[in-house]
Design a protein around this motif. Structure first.
Motif, short mmCIF file in Angstrom:
data_model
loop_
_atom_site.label_atom_id
_atom_site.label_comp_id
_atom_site.label_asym_id
_atom_site.label_seq_id
_atom_site.Cartn_x
_atom_site.Cartn_y
_atom_site.Cartn_z
N ARG A 181 29.05 22.70 35.22
CA ARG A 181 27.70 23.20 34.96
C ARG A 181 27.65 24.21 33.83
NH1 ARG A 181 23.95 22.52 39.29
NH2 ARG A 181 23.17 24.60 38.84
N ASP A 182 28.81 24.59 33.28
CA ASP A 182 28.86 25.51 32.15
C ASP A 182 28.72 24.77 30.82
OD1 ASP A 182 29.26 27.65 33.89
OD2 ASP A 182 31.43 27.45 33.79
N SER A 210 26.80 21.98 28.22
CA SER A 210 25.45 21.52 27.89
C SER A 210 25.42 19.99 27.86
CB SER A 210 25.05 22.06 26.52
OG SER A 210 25.85 21.47 25.52
N LYS A 231 21.61 24.07 26.00
CA LYS A 231 21.73 25.07 27.07
C LYS A 231 22.65 24.54 28.18
CE LYS A 231 18.66 27.82 29.98
NZ LYS A 231 17.24 28.09 30.32
N PRO A 232 23.51 25.40 28.75
CA PRO A 232 24.37 24.94 29.86
C PRO A 232 23.51 24.39 31.00
CG PRO A 232 25.08 27.09 29.09
CD PRO A 232 23.78 26.79 28.39
N GLY A 270 23.86 24.35 34.10
CA GLY A 270 23.71 25.24 35.25
C GLY A 270 22.59 26.25 35.07
N GLY A 271 22.15 26.45 33.84
CA GLY A 271 21.08 27.40 33.54
C GLY A 271 19.72 26.75 33.37
N ALA A 315 16.24 25.28 34.40
CA ALA A 315 15.26 25.42 35.48
C ALA A 315 14.65 24.04 35.76
CB ALA A 315 14.17 26.40 35.06
N ASP A 330 12.60 22.90 32.92
CA ASP A 330 13.45 22.45 31.80
C ASP A 330 13.88 21.01 32.02
OD1 ASP A 330 13.30 25.07 30.82
OD2 ASP A 330 15.26 25.63 31.68
#
Length: 54
Positions: free
Chosen positions: A7-8, A10, A39-40, A42-43, A45, A48
């Motif tokens: 999840r780190d 992209s 964007k990774p 895991g980040g 939303a 997104d």
């Protein structure tokens, strides 16, 4: 539980698809998608992910 995806990373890294810089005339939506692509995961939303799927 084993995670299948790091999840780190992209989508750009996972898909090995480096999108080129826009040549002009890029819409706000496309600029946002290009930003989210880097964007990774895991980040990301829920909103997104909705935009990326759309």
């Amino acid at each position: 539980m084993t995670r299948l995806v790091n999840r780190d990373r992209s989508l750009e890294e996972l898909e090995r698809d480096r999108r080129s810089a826009p040549s002009g005339g890029e819409t706000r939506l496309m600029a946002t998608v290009r930003e989210l692509w880097r964007k990774p995961i895991g980040g990301l939303a829920v909103e997104d992910m909705r935009l990326l799927i759309r």
